[in-house]
Design a protein around this motif. Sequence first.
Motif, PDB file in Angstrom:
ATOM      1  N   SER A  76      23.491  14.800  10.349  1.00  0.00           N
ATOM      2  CA  SER A  76      22.348  15.513  10.925  1.00  0.00           C
ATOM      3  C   SER A  76      21.075  15.193  10.155  1.00  0.00           C
ATOM      4  CB  SER A  76      22.618  17.015  10.908  1.00  0.00           C
ATOM      5  OG  SER A  76      21.489  17.720  11.331  1.00  0.00           O
ATOM      6  N   TYR A  77      21.183  15.168   8.850  1.00  0.00           N
ATOM      7  CA  TYR A  77      20.033  14.814   8.009  1.00  0.00           C
ATOM      8  C   TYR A  77      19.577  13.384   8.290  1.00  0.00           C
ATOM      9  CZ  TYR A  77      17.337  13.659   3.855  1.00  0.00           C
ATOM     10  OH  TYR A  77      16.356  13.225   3.013  1.00  0.00           O
ATOM     11  N   LEU A  78      20.518  12.470   8.408  1.00  0.00           N
ATOM     12  CA  LEU A  78      20.174  11.080   8.711  1.00  0.00           C
ATOM     13  C   LEU A  78      19.480  10.966  10.071  1.00  0.00           C
ATOM     14  CD1 LEU A  78      23.363   9.222   7.447  1.00  0.00           C
ATOM     15  CD2 LEU A  78      21.091   9.192   6.409  1.00  0.00           C
ATOM     16  N   GLN A  79      19.928  11.763  11.035  1.00  0.00           N
ATOM     17  CA  GLN A  79      19.303  11.783  12.364  1.00  0.00           C
ATOM     18  C   GLN A  79      17.862  12.263  12.261  1.00  0.00           C
ATOM     19  OE1 GLN A  79      20.632  10.779  15.303  1.00  0.00           O
ATOM     20  NE2 GLN A  79      18.681  11.201  16.286  1.00  0.00           N
ATOM     21  N   GLN A  80      17.640  13.316  11.491  1.00  0.00           N
ATOM     22  CA  GLN A  80      16.287  13.837  11.324  1.00  0.00           C
ATOM     23  C   GLN A  80      15.385  12.818  10.641  1.00  0.00           C
ATOM     24  OE1 GLN A  80      16.676  17.519   9.193  1.00  0.00           O
ATOM     25  NE2 GLN A  80      17.659  18.580  10.907  1.00  0.00           N
ATOM     26  N   VAL A  81      15.903  12.163   9.616  1.00  0.00           N
ATOM     27  CA  VAL A  81      15.125  11.133   8.919  1.00  0.00           C
ATOM     28  C   VAL A  81      14.813   9.982   9.869  1.00  0.00           C
ATOM     29  CG1 VAL A  81      15.225   9.392   7.087  1.00  0.00           C
ATOM     30  CG2 VAL A  81      15.920  11.736   6.605  1.00  0.00           C
ATOM     31  N   GLY A  82      15.788   9.590  10.674  1.00  0.00           N
ATOM     32  CA  GLY A  82      15.560   8.521  11.656  1.00  0.00           C
ATOM     33  C   GLY A  82      14.481   8.899  12.666  1.00  0.00           C
ATOM     34  N   ASN A  83      14.523  10.160  13.138  1.00  0.00           N
ATOM     35  CA  ASN A  83      13.491  10.616  14.072  1.00  0.00           C
ATOM     36  C   ASN A  83      12.112  10.615  13.420  1.00  0.00           C
ATOM     37  OD1 ASN A  83      15.433  11.008  16.020  1.00  0.00           O
ATOM     38  ND2 ASN A  83      15.625  13.200  15.663  1.00  0.00           N
ATOM     39  N   LEU A  84      12.045  11.048  12.164  1.00  0.00           N
ATOM     40  CA  LEU A  84      10.759  11.045  11.462  1.00  0.00           C
ATOM     41  C   LEU A  84      10.233   9.628  11.263  1.00  0.00           C
ATOM     42  CD1 LEU A  84      11.350  13.824   8.776  1.00  0.00           C
ATOM     43  CD2 LEU A  84       9.819  13.926  10.745  1.00  0.00           C
ATOM     44  N   LEU A  85      11.124   8.707  10.935  1.00  0.00           N
ATOM     45  CA  LEU A  85      10.701   7.316  10.761  1.00  0.00           C
ATOM     46  C   LEU A  85      10.200   6.721  12.075  1.00  0.00           C
ATOM     47  CD1 LEU A  85      13.436   5.924   8.354  1.00  0.00           C
ATOM     48  CD2 LEU A  85      11.027   6.358   7.844  1.00  0.00           C
ATOM     49  N   GLU A  86      10.867   7.065  13.176  1.00  0.00           N
ATOM     50  CA  GLU A  86      10.429   6.570  14.480  1.00  0.00           C
ATOM     51  C   GLU A  86       9.048   7.133  14.829  1.00  0.00           C
ATOM     52  OE1 GLU A  86      10.297   4.275  17.681  1.00  0.00           O
ATOM     53  OE2 GLU A  86      11.846   4.200  16.149  1.00  0.00           O
ATOM     54  N   ARG A  87       8.843   8.417  14.553  1.00  0.00           N
ATOM     55  CA  ARG A  87       7.514   9.005  14.804  1.00  0.00           C
ATOM     56  C   ARG A  87       6.454   8.355  13.924  1.00  0.00           C
ATOM     57  NH1 ARG A  87       8.474  15.125  14.155  1.00  0.00           N
ATOM     58  NH2 ARG A  87      10.644  14.894  14.615  1.00  0.00           N
ATOM     59  N   GLU A  88       6.822   8.055  12.689  1.00  0.00           N
ATOM     60  CA  GLU A  88       5.868   7.404  11.784  1.00  0.00           C
ATOM     61  C   GLU A  88       5.496   6.021  12.311  1.00  0.00           C
ATOM     62  OE1 GLU A  88       5.589   5.789   7.183  1.00  0.00           O
ATOM     63  OE2 GLU A  88       7.322   6.953   7.802  1.00  0.00           O
ATOM     64  N   ARG A  89       6.480   5.278  12.805  1.00  0.00           N
ATOM     65  CA  ARG A  89       6.189   3.947  13.367  1.00  0.00           C
ATOM     66  C   ARG A  89       5.251   4.049  14.564  1.00  0.00           C
ATOM     67  NH1 ARG A  89      11.968   3.151  13.114  1.00  0.00           N
ATOM     68  NH2 ARG A  89      12.423   2.380  11.065  1.00  0.00           N
ATOM     69  N   MET A  90       5.509   5.052  15.424  1.00  0.00           N
ATOM     70  CA  MET A  90       4.646   5.230  16.593  1.00  0.00           C
ATOM     71  C   MET A  90       3.233   5.616  16.166  1.00  0.00           C
ATOM     72  SD  MET A  90       7.327   7.169  19.177  1.00  0.00           S
ATOM     73  CE  MET A  90       6.014   7.961  20.040  1.00  0.00           C
ATOM     74  N   LEU A  91       3.111   6.479  15.163  1.00  0.00           N
ATOM     75  CA  LEU A  91       1.803   6.889  14.668  1.00  0.00           C
ATOM     76  C   LEU A  91       1.051   5.703  14.077  1.00  0.00           C
ATOM     77  CD1 LEU A  91      -0.211   9.182  14.022  1.00  0.00           C
ATOM     78  CD2 LEU A  91       0.951   9.406  11.822  1.00  0.00           C
ATOM     79  N   ILE A  92       1.750   4.873  13.338  1.00  0.00           N
ATOM     80  CA  ILE A  92       1.109   3.696  12.742  1.00  0.00           C
ATOM     81  C   ILE A  92       0.644   2.738  13.833  1.00  0.00           C
ATOM     82  CG2 ILE A  92       1.534   1.631  11.345  1.00  0.00           C
ATOM     83  CD1 ILE A  92       3.305   3.403   9.562  1.00  0.00           C
ATOM     84  N   ALA A  93       1.464   2.556  14.854  1.00  0.00           N
ATOM     85  CA  ALA A  93       1.070   1.668  15.956  1.00  0.00           C
ATOM     86  C   ALA A  93      -0.157   2.220  16.678  1.00  0.00           C
ATOM     87  CB  ALA A  93       2.227   1.498  16.938  1.00  0.00           C
ATOM     88  N   MET A  94      -0.170   3.536  16.933  1.00  0.00           N
ATOM     89  CA  MET A  94      -1.327   4.134  17.594  1.00  0.00           C
ATOM     90  C   MET A  94      -2.558   4.088  16.699  1.00  0.00           C
ATOM     91  SD  MET A  94       0.491   7.363  19.597  1.00  0.00           S
ATOM     92  CE  MET A  94      -0.600   8.479  18.836  1.00  0.00           C
ATOM     93  N   ALA A  95      -2.374   4.361  15.412  1.00  0.00           N
ATOM     94  CA  ALA A  95      -3.493   4.318  14.476  1.00  0.00           C
ATOM     95  C   ALA A  95      -4.054   2.907  14.379  1.00  0.00           C
ATOM     96  CB  ALA A  95      -3.054   4.811  13.098  1.00  0.00           C
TER      97      ALA A  95
END
Length: 175
Positions: A76-95
């Motif tokens: 579950s923790y790994l899933q949450q970290v994966g989701n956060l990393l995916e959001r970070e990638r999307m934020l970086i792409a948008m930024a």
Amino acid sequence: FEQRESQMIKSMLYFSLFLIAAAVAHAVFVSRLISKPIVSLSRQIHTLNPNLGQANRISTEYRDKELQLIASAINSYLQQVGNLLERERMLIAMASHELRTPIAVVAGAASVIERRGKLEPDDSKTLLRIIKANQEMKANVNALLSLARQDSETNCQEKILLAESIDGLYQDYKI
């Protein structure tokens, strides 16, 4: 009678030694049996690779309910970290897009104004300051985005002409 007593003491001594050896062997066997799932879980945790993303999971197939709970909590923790990393990638792409677009617009507008060539001397100085500030902003945004992405490509060496850099700094800060 003394001979039987001596044999009985020897027999009891051998039997006691046998019981102690059997108890030690049993203790070792039971401790390994108990620790085997924990060692297995520990090995799985050590083999986790942060670059695998969703494939980075631990098996929850354990006899003990507690180890199943620990393994599923880690997953579950790994899933949450994966989701956060995916959001970070999307934020970086948008930024990246949102920061580079205005810089490109300012650079294009400054280039158009510069090509017209109908500027007063003071306006030319102002336009040069705008162009330099835009170039600095572009370099800063590129550096920040490279740090955020942790690209291996950003580790390549870049040639910097020291004389030109010093001359540019002198011109910027000349009174």
